[in-house]
Design an enzyme around this catalytic site. Structure first.
Site, PDB file in Angstrom:
ATOM      1  CG  ASP A   2      20.791  37.153 -68.274  1.00 51.90           C
ATOM      2  OD1 ASP A   2      21.268  37.589 -69.329  1.00 51.90           O
ATOM      3  OD2 ASP A   2      21.241  37.437 -67.152  1.00 51.90           O
ATOM      4  CG  ASP A  48      20.939  41.315 -71.256  1.00 53.30           C
ATOM      5  OD1 ASP A  48      21.518  41.748 -70.241  1.00 53.30           O
ATOM      6  OD2 ASP A  48      20.684  40.113 -71.434  1.00 53.30           O
ATOM      7  CB  THR A  64      26.036  36.390 -69.676  1.00 56.18           C
ATOM      8  OG1 THR A  64      24.641  36.309 -69.983  1.00 56.18           O
ATOM      9  CG2 THR A  64      26.358  37.825 -69.328  1.00 56.18           C
ATOM     10  CB  THR A  65      24.133  32.270 -72.650  1.00 49.76           C
ATOM     11  OG1 THR A  65      23.164  32.829 -71.775  1.00 49.76           O
ATOM     12  CG2 THR A  65      23.894  30.777 -72.791  1.00 49.76           C
TER      13      THR A  65
END
Length: 553
Positions: free
Chosen positions: A69, A418, A102-103
């Site tokens: 994550d 998520d 987020t990545t």
């Protein structure tokens, strides 16, 4: 060191080292900033997609975290460089606003910085690059709206939501159970959602984990699970049709707020004091029994004497329950008039015994204590509540040794978070785009075509933005063990030839590049937020042309 005098003749000492600063200006400063941002992006690049690699992070006190994550990796990294901290904040902003992607947002920002460096080396002014990026981001966002599709879902048709949550969970360690976890997440969100107002309060979903068992044992409980047990081992372990007194006042005699001292010099005085304390306890228990309570949940503890008295008076009790859990229990056990949307009675947190009334008792169909495994760990389940708008996702999982168990449970919690955020975003806006890099490739083609309409220097920046968008599907292909350039070229030419914006990278070797057939979805607002946030941060970095920092001694 030198001695100097001010205008009034007063001496002062000048230390030469005091004014030594490290200073970078112009292109050198911009190149240094870009290199810092790209370094952070490269760390996360290999974690992108369903076949992305995991990172192992060890904290100073020895705790180990294994995750892919992006927000968690950057949160736990020790970052000193200020530009690198901007990308950490970028990932955190995406996590707070959307909860997923987020990545990808950091990988895209790194690609934009890499392309910007090439333009700066050609002599293009950074402001023109920033303006070109801004224009290109608007074109990309408009293209996403064009290729987005809406789908209908409801309480009886949750499959579209489940498919989208499965896409999110595909890139996590828990992907072998992605179907069951996605269904649990969607049901939990729908239980607390207000579909008319398109609003979801994720605070009403408690995610609890317990080491042991296996991941398949994870369950959704329409009620609250508390990591506590009955205060006395001889109290009943199961209470049906429970009437719950929720207390924030302690089961003990009142204590003066001033400093005090009591001298007891005879047995009679001690007996009087003891009888007085017993009378206090009796009054407290009688007040709870008098209003009809069959279970007491208390925020504070109580001593053995009070515990013994509660057991003898057939009043089960739970002590040391946290404030957040008390609030959730109060919400779950309240009775609401669905027509008017107002609280009728029940489920009130009571700060004093004098305020306890039958109308303030929470109602639950079943309260039971459950033991796990051979460790004799016990937890309290409050189920069949009057108001089902507070639910608990109870996570089991792991393997030996115990440290792996804990890491598995923590990673599952992050994955569930998520999935919950994705389901919430779809309820707010039910537009989706297809994943596998298909939306980025479509935006890249659209931005590339639009660049010809801009005659100025910005055209170079717009084309560079299109090349940066290609870096996301290229990273997906690379992480899946495919030839990145060949794969990207083939998919891009297929999109142009078939005019099909849903062709992406076949990361799972499903035999087709059409993401509709693979059921790989992403939320439209999540993808738009990625592009807008990455562009804003890159613009901010490009506008820095002077970096002044203290020298290292």
């Amino acid at each position: 060191m030198a001695l100097a005098f001010d205008e009034f003749g007063r001496p002062f000492v000048i230390i030469k080292e005091q004014d030594q600063k490290v200073r970078l200006r112009g292109l050198d400063a911009q190149k240094a900033n870009i290199a810092s941002g790209m370094a952070v992006s490269r760390i996360l690049r290999t974690s992108l997609g369903p076949k992305g690699m995991d990172k192992m992070l060890q904290s100073p006190d020895g705790d180990v975290t294994i995750t892919n994550d992006g927000a968690t990796i950057l949160e736990q990294m020790d970052v000193d460089n200020q530009i690198a901290k901007l990308l950490v904040e970028l990932s955190r902003s995406q996590d707070y606003e959307i909860g997923d992607g987020t990545t990808g947002v950091v990988v895209l920002a790194g690609a934009l910085l890499e392309q910007a460096q090439k333009l700066l080396e050609r002599g293009i002014h950074p402001i023109r690059v920033a303006e070109g990026y801004e224009t290109a981001s608007r074109i990309a966002v408009e293209n996403l709206e064009k290729i987005a599709q809406r789908f209908d879902f409801g309480v009886n048709n949750i499959e579209p939501l489940v498919q989208t949550c499965m896409t999110t969970l595909s890139s996590k360690i828990v992907n072998r159970c992605k179907r069951s976890l996605a269904e649990i997440s969607v049901k939990a969100v729908l239980a607390v959602a207000d579909l008319e107002r398109k609003d979801v309060n994720l605070d009403l979903i408690k995610v609890e984990g317990k080491v042991g068992g296996k991941l398949e044992d994870t369950e959704l409980i329409y009620g609250i699970v508390v990591d506590k047990e009955m205060s006395h081992p001889q109290m009943p372990k199961q209470i049906e049709d429970a009437k719950i007194a929720i207390l924030t006042c302690p089961f003990e005699p009142p204590k003066p707020k001033t400093k005090h001292k009591m001298d007891i010099d005879t047995v009679e005085k001690f007996q009087t004091l003891r009888k007085q304390e017993q009378q206090y306890f009796n009054n407290m228990v009688q007040k709870c029994k008098g209003v009809g309570a069959t279970l007491v949940i208390c925020q504070w503890g109580f001593d053995d004497e009070a515990n013994h008295l509660l057991m003898h008076r057939d009043l089960p009790a739970v002590r040391w329950v946290g404030g957040v859990e008390l609030e959730l229990i109060a919400i779950a056990t309240v009775i609401i008039d669905e027509m008017r949307g107002i609280v009728i009675l029940g489920g009130r947190i009571v700060p004093r015994f004098e305020e306890l009334t039958p109308e303030k008792l929470g109602k639950a169909g079943l309260v039971r204590e459950k033991a796990f495994g051979t460790t004799k760990d016990r937890m309290l389940y409050v189920e069949h509540c009057a108001n089902s708008r507070a639910v608990t996702i109870f996570i089991r999982g792991g393997s030996t040794p115990a440290s792996c168990n804990k890491m598995m449970v923590e990673e599952t919690k992050r994955s569930i978070h998520d999935a919950l955020c994705v389901a919430r975003n779809l309820i707010r806006n039910n537009s989706i785009v297809y994943g596998g890099g298909s939306s980025e490739i479509s935006c890249s083609i659209s931005v590339e075509a639009a660049a010809d309409r801009y005659p100025g220097v910005e055209q170079y920046a717009i084309r560079a933005f299109a090349d940066a968008l290609d870096s996301v599907p290229m990273a997906l292909a690379e992480n899946s063990g495919l030839q990145p350039i060949e794969t990207l070229s083939a998919v891009k030419s297929q999109q142009i030839k078939e005019n099909n914006p849903f062709c992406g990278i076949d990361c799972n070797d499903a035999g087709t590049n059409d993401m509709r057939e693979q059921h790989v979805f992403e939320t439209l607002i999540g993808k738009q937020q990625q592009i807008l946030l990455a562009t804003q941060v890159v613009k901010m970095i490009l506008k820095i042309d002077d970096v002044i920092s203290p020298s290292d001694f």
